[in-house]
Design a protein around this motif. Structure first.
Motif, short mmCIF file in Angstrom:
data_model
loop_
_atom_site.label_atom_id
_atom_site.label_comp_id
_atom_site.label_asym_id
_atom_site.label_seq_id
_atom_site.Cartn_x
_atom_site.Cartn_y
_atom_site.Cartn_z
N VAL A 129 2.38 1.00 -4.67
CA VAL A 129 3.37 0.24 -5.45
C VAL A 129 2.82 -1.09 -5.96
N GLU A 130 1.73 -1.59 -5.35
CA GLU A 130 1.17 -2.85 -5.84
C GLU A 130 0.67 -2.72 -7.28
N MET A 131 0.44 -1.48 -7.74
CA MET A 131 -0.02 -1.26 -9.11
C MET A 131 1.10 -1.48 -10.14
N ILE A 132 2.34 -1.37 -9.70
CA ILE A 132 3.45 -1.44 -10.67
C ILE A 132 4.44 -2.55 -10.37
N MET A 133 4.30 -3.24 -9.24
CA MET A 133 5.31 -4.24 -8.89
C MET A 133 5.26 -5.42 -9.84
N SER A 134 6.39 -6.07 -9.98
CA SER A 134 6.47 -7.31 -10.75
C SER A 134 6.77 -8.44 -9.76
N GLY A 135 6.43 -9.61 -10.12
CA GLY A 135 6.66 -10.69 -9.15
C GLY A 135 6.13 -12.01 -9.63
N PRO A 136 6.23 -13.02 -8.81
CA PRO A 136 6.81 -12.99 -7.47
C PRO A 136 8.34 -12.90 -7.51
N PRO A 137 8.98 -12.58 -6.39
CA PRO A 137 10.46 -12.52 -6.37
C PRO A 137 11.06 -13.89 -6.66
N LEU A 138 12.26 -13.89 -7.18
CA LEU A 138 13.00 -15.14 -7.40
C LEU A 138 14.01 -15.30 -6.27
N TYR A 139 14.23 -16.55 -5.88
CA TYR A 139 15.03 -16.81 -4.68
C TYR A 139 16.24 -17.70 -4.96
N CYS A 140 17.18 -17.63 -4.03
CA CYS A 140 18.27 -18.58 -3.96
C CYS A 140 18.54 -18.86 -2.49
N ARG A 141 19.41 -19.84 -2.23
CA ARG A 141 19.75 -20.20 -0.86
C ARG A 141 21.13 -19.66 -0.51
N PRO A 142 21.39 -19.37 0.76
CA PRO A 142 22.69 -18.79 1.13
C PRO A 142 23.88 -19.72 0.85
N LEU A 143 23.66 -21.04 0.87
CA LEU A 143 24.77 -21.96 0.64
C LEU A 143 24.90 -22.37 -0.83
N MET A 144 24.06 -21.82 -1.68
CA MET A 144 24.17 -22.12 -3.12
C MET A 144 25.47 -21.54 -3.67
N SER B 156 0.80 -1.23 0.00
CA SER B 156 0.00 0.00 0.00
C SER B 156 0.84 1.27 0.00
N SER B 157 2.15 1.15 0.14
CA SER B 157 2.99 2.36 0.17
C SER B 157 3.02 3.01 -1.22
N SER B 158 3.32 4.28 -1.23
CA SER B 158 3.23 5.04 -2.49
C SER B 158 4.45 4.85 -3.37
N ILE B 159 4.24 5.10 -4.65
CA ILE B 159 5.35 5.07 -5.61
C ILE B 159 6.40 6.12 -5.22
N GLY B 160 5.94 7.27 -4.74
CA GLY B 160 6.87 8.33 -4.34
C GLY B 160 7.80 7.88 -3.22
N SER B 161 7.26 7.16 -2.24
CA SER B 161 8.11 6.69 -1.14
C SER B 161 9.10 5.64 -1.64
N ALA B 162 8.68 4.82 -2.60
CA ALA B 162 9.60 3.82 -3.16
C ALA B 162 10.76 4.51 -3.89
#
Length: 298
Positions: free
Chosen positions: A78-93, A28-34
């Motif tokens: 920001v939910e109006m412009i975000m892309s997703g979902p995020p892609l992940y990796c593991r710390p030991l990769m 819900s935060s604004s694009i301006g704050s991002a």
């Protein structure tokens, strides 16, 4: 002494390079704050979380540019412009495996999540990987930084900027509108454009950071590129040693160098930290050998 053919990245893990500070904002935060966070911390993206505190998407400077182009108000969530979902990796990769994912998915960052915990504990981006390799190369006995004078006896074959740079250089005339700049950046998936004047002479640069600033300040996107461009074109020579160019990128905190040939006014390529990451194992062709030498000395 190990003599396998694993390169340096295969010997390092994501945990060695990742940043443990994860910048995030609610949906819900604004694009301006991002925009304010992206500019303040000099990062290209931040994580967006939902009402349960779980990752929901990513907002990058590319998304910000799209909002500017579409004329969205800075107060829009920001939910109006975000892309997703995020892609992940593991710390030991292994870092090499993480790079493969980034290449395959066409992304510039991965978020790090522990194996038994859904919480995000870090983020890995191209500059982090290149920065780690630079520090290793800097302390290597093969490094130019360890040699006060280069001699003809120096037989180490070093990577040059020319071998690694992106050869496609996109430019627009300084009279082009910001709409035109954004359309070209989007079409070619570049982070910045060269701005030219007077018979294609380099006059400035416009990056997604410049466009984010213009958006925040309410600049009409119909104005010309000349109005907001950075008038300095930071350059390096095509035949310069890659490790020296990387040092310039890191220590001057810049995202790219425009590359010239014999004629310094003729731009023939662009070097970014993402390009440098493609070398994957260091800044000289002797990297694997030099790494083994370093490890055996420890």
């Amino acid at each position: 002494m190990k003599t396998g053919k694993m390169d340096t990245l295969s010997r390092l893990s994501v945990a060695d390079a990742m940043r443990r500070q994860v910048l995030q904002r609610p949906e819900s935060s604004s694009i301006g704050s991002a925009i304010n966070i992206l500019l303040k911390y000099k990062v290209n993206a931040l994580l967006v979380i939902d009402g349960r505190g779980q990752p929901a998407g990513v907002v990058s400077k590319t998304d910000i540019m799209g909002a500017y182009y579409a004329g969205l108000p800075l107060e829009a969530p920001v939910e109006m412009i975000m892309s997703g979902p995020p892609l992940y990796c593991r710390p030991l990769m292994r870092l090499s495996e993480a790079l493969e994912i980034m290449h395959a998915k066409g992304v510039y960052r991965l978020y790090v999540r522990e194996a038994d915990d859904m919480a995000v504990s870090g983020v890995l981006a191209y500059p982090d990987i290149v920065g780690l390799l630079y520090q290793i190369c800097r302390h290597c006995s093969m490094s130019l930084h360890q040699r006060k004078r280069r001699s003809q006896a120096d037989a180490v074959k070093r990577y040059t900027v020319r071998e690694v740079m992106t050869r496609e250089v996109q430019s627009v005339d300084a009279d082009t509108s910001l709409f035109g700049v954004m359309e070209k950046l989007s079409a070619h998936r570049f982070g910045a454009l060269l701005i030219t004047e007077r018979s294609y002479q380099p006059a400035g640069v416009i990056s997604k950071t410049d466009l984010s600033l213009a958006y925040r300040h309410g600049v009409n996107p119909q104005v010309s590129a000349r109005e907001i461009m950075t008038p300095r074109v930071v350059r390096c020579a095509a035949d310069e040693a890659l490790e020296l160019a990387i040092r310039q990128l890191i220590y001057q905190d810049i995202h790219r160098l425009f590359v010239h040939g014999t004629n310094t006014q003729e731009i023939i390529g662009v070097l970014s930290l993402s390009d440098a990451a493609r070398v994957r194992s260091g800044s000289c062709h002797a990297c694997v050998t030099s790494r083994i030498r370093l490890e055996s000395a420890n």
